[in-house]
Design a protein around this motif. Structure first.
Motif, PDB file in Angstrom:
ATOM      1  N   SER A  43       1.094  -1.370  -0.283  1.00 29.92           N
ATOM      2  CA  SER A  43      -0.267  -0.287   0.251  1.00 29.92           C
ATOM      3  C   SER A  43       0.942   0.998   0.115  1.00 29.92           C
ATOM      4  O   SER A  43       2.025   1.491  -0.203  1.00 29.92           O
ATOM      5  CB  SER A  43      -1.120  -0.202   1.384  1.00 29.92           C
ATOM      6  OG  SER A  43      -1.977   1.080   0.956  1.00 29.92           O
ATOM      7  N   GLU A 101     -11.896  16.888  -1.461  1.00 28.90           N
ATOM      8  CA  GLU A 101     -11.622  15.731  -1.578  1.00 28.90           C
ATOM      9  C   GLU A 101     -10.203  15.370  -1.672  1.00 28.90           C
ATOM     10  O   GLU A 101      -9.272  16.228  -2.103  1.00 28.90           O
ATOM     11  CB  GLU A 101     -12.150  14.554  -2.319  1.00 28.90           C
ATOM     12  CG  GLU A 101     -13.764  14.595  -2.623  1.00 28.90           C
ATOM     13  CD  GLU A 101     -14.355  14.097  -0.557  1.00 28.90           C
ATOM     14  OE1 GLU A 101     -15.791  14.477  -0.645  1.00 28.90           O
ATOM     15  OE2 GLU A 101     -13.439  13.723  -0.354  1.00 28.90           O
ATOM     16  N   LEU A 102      -9.295  14.163  -1.104  1.00 31.14           N
ATOM     17  CA  LEU A 102      -8.207  14.322  -1.245  1.00 31.14           C
ATOM     18  C   LEU A 102      -7.935  13.685  -2.943  1.00 31.14           C
ATOM     19  O   LEU A 102      -8.329  12.297  -2.659  1.00 31.14           O
ATOM     20  CB  LEU A 102      -7.169  12.963  -0.513  1.00 31.14           C
ATOM     21  CG  LEU A 102      -6.414  14.242   0.602  1.00 31.14           C
ATOM     22  CD1 LEU A 102      -6.737  13.519   1.877  1.00 31.14           C
ATOM     23  CD2 LEU A 102      -5.648  14.773   0.083  1.00 31.14           C
ATOM     24  N   PHE A 103      -7.344  13.853  -4.030  1.00 30.65           N
ATOM     25  CA  PHE A 103      -7.082  13.495  -5.119  1.00 30.65           C
ATOM     26  C   PHE A 103      -5.533  12.809  -5.557  1.00 30.65           C
ATOM     27  O   PHE A 103      -4.440  13.957  -4.850  1.00 30.65           O
ATOM     28  CB  PHE A 103      -7.409  14.585  -6.163  1.00 30.65           C
ATOM     29  CG  PHE A 103      -9.093  14.608  -6.031  1.00 30.65           C
ATOM     30  CD1 PHE A 103      -9.429  15.779  -5.398  1.00 30.65           C
ATOM     31  CD2 PHE A 103      -9.814  14.027  -7.025  1.00 30.65           C
ATOM     32  CE1 PHE A 103     -10.553  16.274  -5.401  1.00 30.65           C
ATOM     33  CE2 PHE A 103     -10.851  14.209  -7.567  1.00 30.65           C
ATOM     34  CZ  PHE A 103     -11.937  15.518  -5.800  1.00 30.65           C
ATOM     35  N   PHE A 104      -5.218  11.569  -6.232  1.00 31.70           N
ATOM     36  CA  PHE A 104      -3.709  11.368  -6.747  1.00 31.70           C
ATOM     37  C   PHE A 104      -3.291  11.847  -7.856  1.00 31.70           C
ATOM     38  O   PHE A 104      -4.151  11.524  -8.829  1.00 31.70           O
ATOM     39  CB  PHE A 104      -3.707  10.091  -5.849  1.00 31.70           C
ATOM     40  CG  PHE A 104      -3.464   9.906  -4.345  1.00 31.70           C
ATOM     41  CD1 PHE A 104      -5.138   9.872  -3.988  1.00 31.70           C
ATOM     42  CD2 PHE A 104      -3.018   9.088  -3.872  1.00 31.70           C
ATOM     43  CE1 PHE A 104      -5.388   9.632  -2.880  1.00 31.70           C
ATOM     44  CE2 PHE A 104      -2.466   9.067  -2.574  1.00 31.70           C
ATOM     45  CZ  PHE A 104      -4.032   9.579  -1.440  1.00 31.70           C
ATOM     46  N   GLY A 105      -1.878  12.315  -8.230  1.00 23.53           N
ATOM     47  CA  GLY A 105      -1.390  11.816  -9.248  1.00 23.53           C
ATOM     48  C   GLY A 105      -1.441  10.715  -9.886  1.00 23.53           C
ATOM     49  O   GLY A 105      -1.621   9.681  -9.069  1.00 23.53           O
TER      50      GLY A 105
ATOM     51  N   PHE B  34     -11.587   6.568   2.837  1.00 17.87           N
ATOM     52  CA  PHE B  34     -12.552   7.241   1.253  1.00 17.87           C
ATOM     53  C   PHE B  34     -11.904   5.970   1.080  1.00 17.87           C
ATOM     54  O   PHE B  34     -10.631   4.838   1.658  1.00 17.87           O
ATOM     55  CB  PHE B  34     -10.978   7.791   1.204  1.00 17.87           C
ATOM     56  CG  PHE B  34     -10.605   9.433   1.830  1.00 17.87           C
ATOM     57  CD1 PHE B  34     -10.622   9.481   3.252  1.00 17.87           C
ATOM     58  CD2 PHE B  34     -11.456  10.265   0.766  1.00 17.87           C
ATOM     59  CE1 PHE B  34     -10.316  10.854   3.580  1.00 17.87           C
ATOM     60  CE2 PHE B  34     -11.380  11.891   0.881  1.00 17.87           C
ATOM     61  CZ  PHE B  34     -10.971  11.749   2.582  1.00 17.87           C
ATOM     62  N   TYR B  36     -10.735   4.413  -3.050  1.00 11.45           N
ATOM     63  CA  TYR B  36     -10.045   4.490  -3.695  1.00 11.45           C
ATOM     64  C   TYR B  36      -9.725   3.286  -5.110  1.00 11.45           C
ATOM     65  O   TYR B  36      -9.441   1.968  -4.297  1.00 11.45           O
ATOM     66  CB  TYR B  36      -8.896   4.685  -3.687  1.00 11.45           C
ATOM     67  CG  TYR B  36      -8.245   6.095  -2.966  1.00 11.45           C
ATOM     68  CD1 TYR B  36      -8.514   6.773  -2.091  1.00 11.45           C
ATOM     69  CD2 TYR B  36      -8.549   7.815  -4.229  1.00 11.45           C
ATOM     70  CE1 TYR B  36      -8.791   7.697  -1.321  1.00 11.45           C
ATOM     71  CE2 TYR B  36      -8.571   8.858  -3.678  1.00 11.45           C
ATOM     72  CZ  TYR B  36      -8.674   8.949  -2.233  1.00 11.45           C
ATOM     73  OH  TYR B  36      -8.232  10.066  -1.546  1.00 11.45           O
ATOM     74  N   GLN B  38      -7.394   1.446  -7.433  1.00 13.89           N
ATOM     75  CA  GLN B  38      -5.747   1.777  -7.917  1.00 13.89           C
ATOM     76  C   GLN B  38      -5.704   0.167  -9.155  1.00 13.89           C
ATOM     77  O   GLN B  38      -5.674  -0.217  -9.251  1.00 13.89           O
ATOM     78  CB  GLN B  38      -4.897   1.520  -7.259  1.00 13.89           C
ATOM     79  CG  GLN B  38      -2.937   2.007  -7.459  1.00 13.89           C
ATOM     80  CD  GLN B  38      -2.482   2.349  -6.762  1.00 13.89           C
ATOM     81  OE1 GLN B  38      -2.409   1.163  -5.851  1.00 13.89           O
ATOM     82  NE2 GLN B  38      -1.350   3.199  -6.338  1.00 13.89           N
ATOM     83  N   PRO B  44      -3.888   6.145  -7.514  1.00 17.06           N
ATOM     84  CA  PRO B  44      -5.269   5.607  -7.213  1.00 17.06           C
ATOM     85  C   PRO B  44      -6.491   6.965  -7.932  1.00 17.06           C
ATOM     86  O   PRO B  44      -5.741   7.996  -7.566  1.00 17.06           O
ATOM     87  CB  PRO B  44      -4.810   5.991  -5.318  1.00 17.06           C
ATOM     88  CG  PRO B  44      -4.115   5.587  -5.659  1.00 17.06           C
ATOM     89  CD  PRO B  44      -2.940   6.244  -6.309  1.00 17.06           C
ATOM     90  N   PHE B  46     -10.055   8.117  -7.101  1.00 12.20           N
ATOM     91  CA  PHE B  46     -10.870   8.374  -5.853  1.00 12.20           C
ATOM     92  C   PHE B  46     -12.584   8.071  -6.527  1.00 12.20           C
ATOM     93  O   PHE B  46     -12.849   7.944  -7.393  1.00 12.20           O
ATOM     94  CB  PHE B  46     -11.311   9.878  -6.129  1.00 12.20           C
ATOM     95  CG  PHE B  46     -12.263  10.563  -5.126  1.00 12.20           C
ATOM     96  CD1 PHE B  46     -13.331  10.456  -5.668  1.00 12.20           C
ATOM     97  CD2 PHE B  46     -12.270  10.109  -3.518  1.00 12.20           C
ATOM     98  CE1 PHE B  46     -14.814  11.302  -4.426  1.00 12.20           C
ATOM     99  CE2 PHE B  46     -12.848   9.933  -2.681  1.00 12.20           C
ATOM    100  CZ  PHE B  46     -14.115  10.771  -3.210  1.00 12.20           C
ATOM    101  N   THR B  49     -16.024   9.071  -0.431  1.00 12.19           N
ATOM    102  CA  THR B  49     -15.862   9.430   0.750  1.00 12.19           C
ATOM    103  C   THR B  49     -16.844   9.104   1.646  1.00 12.19           C
ATOM    104  O   THR B  49     -18.083   9.812   1.373  1.00 12.19           O
ATOM    105  CB  THR B  49     -15.190  11.211   1.343  1.00 12.19           C
ATOM    106  OG1 THR B  49     -14.877  10.604   0.248  1.00 12.19           O
ATOM    107  CG2 THR B  49     -14.799  11.205   2.049  1.00 12.19           C
ATOM    108  N   LEU B  87      -8.619   0.149  -2.325  1.00  9.64           N
ATOM    109  CA  LEU B  87      -8.054   1.003  -1.026  1.00  9.64           C
ATOM    110  C   LEU B  87      -8.807   1.693  -0.450  1.00  9.64           C
ATOM    111  O   LEU B  87      -9.256   2.606  -1.178  1.00  9.64           O
ATOM    112  CB  LEU B  87      -6.815   1.572  -1.632  1.00  9.64           C
ATOM    113  CG  LEU B  87      -5.777   1.183  -2.437  1.00  9.64           C
ATOM    114  CD1 LEU B  87      -4.572   2.304  -2.830  1.00  9.64           C
ATOM    115  CD2 LEU B  87      -4.669   0.112  -1.364  1.00  9.64           C
ATOM    116  N   GLY B 103      -5.370  -2.680   0.902  1.00 14.41           N
ATOM    117  CA  GLY B 103      -5.551  -3.251  -0.332  1.00 14.41           C
ATOM    118  C   GLY B 103      -5.935  -4.386  -0.227  1.00 14.41           C
ATOM    119  O   GLY B 103      -5.618  -5.245   0.089  1.00 14.41           O
TER     120      GLY B 103
END
Lengths: 113, 110
Positions: A43, A101-105, B34, B36, B38, B44, B46, B49, B87, B103
């Motif tokens: 993870s 919200e939390l966003f990821f690359g 949250f 996610y 992947q 990840p 989204f 939430t 995740l 995960g």
């Protein structure tokens, strides 16, 4: 929705060289960005919290002199892996909070030969 | 210390076979939980939430639920394109980083 962009998506470098990874929030301002590291089939592990205009906060066990973080603007944070070694090979991912919200690359895969 | 435990570690389903993924958590004051998705070699993506116990959210074949100790991600009639690692993560305070579980790797076979 909010978009976070990372560059490069993958990089191969020789041992001893330094590599810079950029993380940009494309349509929102992020005073805080987070850098994670992910090994295969594992993870995400938080490395550091990047704060705009101030020093980054590193997690225990993460060498701040090895992983240099700069958050010079509200839309850009950079992670520089200095004097990279094969054990630094990993998937590096940044995230930023936008629209609540939390966003990821998309992540940057580093391979050190 | 915030902790997130996901089970099972891996799950193989036949197309159309519904199931649930579990996420157990301990956190000092939950701001949000949250989910996610992947895909290999990607960051990840989204999904949901959840903020309070009893809350539910749905998106296509996915439905997430939350209690005070755990969250479930229900997958109804999954398709092969649902194959991914899912995740779960918690955030204790707004603006703080997420703590991730390890995960669940889902494989849906046609």
């Amino acid at each position: 929705g909010a978009v976070v962009s990372q560059h490069p998506s993958w990089v191969i470098c020789k041992s001893g060289t330094s590599v810079k990874i950029e993380c940009r929030s494309l349509d929102f301002q992020a005073t805080t960005m987070f850098w994670y590291r992910q090994f295969p089939k594992q993870s995400l592990m938080l490395m550091a919290t990047s704060n705009e205009g101030s020093k980054a906060t590193y997690e225990q066990g993460v060498e701040k002199d090895k992983f240099l973080i700069n958050h010079a603007s509200l839309t850009l944070s950079t992670l520089t892996v200095t004097s990279a070694h094969p054990e630094d090979s990993s998937f590096y991912i940044c995230s930023a909070q936008g629209d609540g919200e939390l966003f990821f690359g998309e992540g940057s895969r580093l391979t050190v030969l | 210390e915030d902790q997130v435990t996901q089970s099972p570690e891996a799950l193989r389903l036949q197309e159309g076979e519904s199931s649930s993924l579990n996420c157990s958590y301990t956190v000092s004051g939950l701001r949000g939980l949250f989910w996610y998705r992947q895909d290999p070699g990607k960051g990840p993506e989204f999904l949901f939430t959840l903020y309070s116990a009893g809350e539910e959210k749905e998106k296509e074949r996915l439905k997430a639920t939350l209690t005070k100790k755990e969250s479930f991600l229900h997958i109804t009639a999954p398709k092969p394109e649902d194959s991914a690692t899912y995740l779960c993560a918690v955030q204790a305070i707004r603006g703080r980083a997420l703590t991730f579980g390890s995960g669940t790797r889902l494989q849906v076979q046609p």
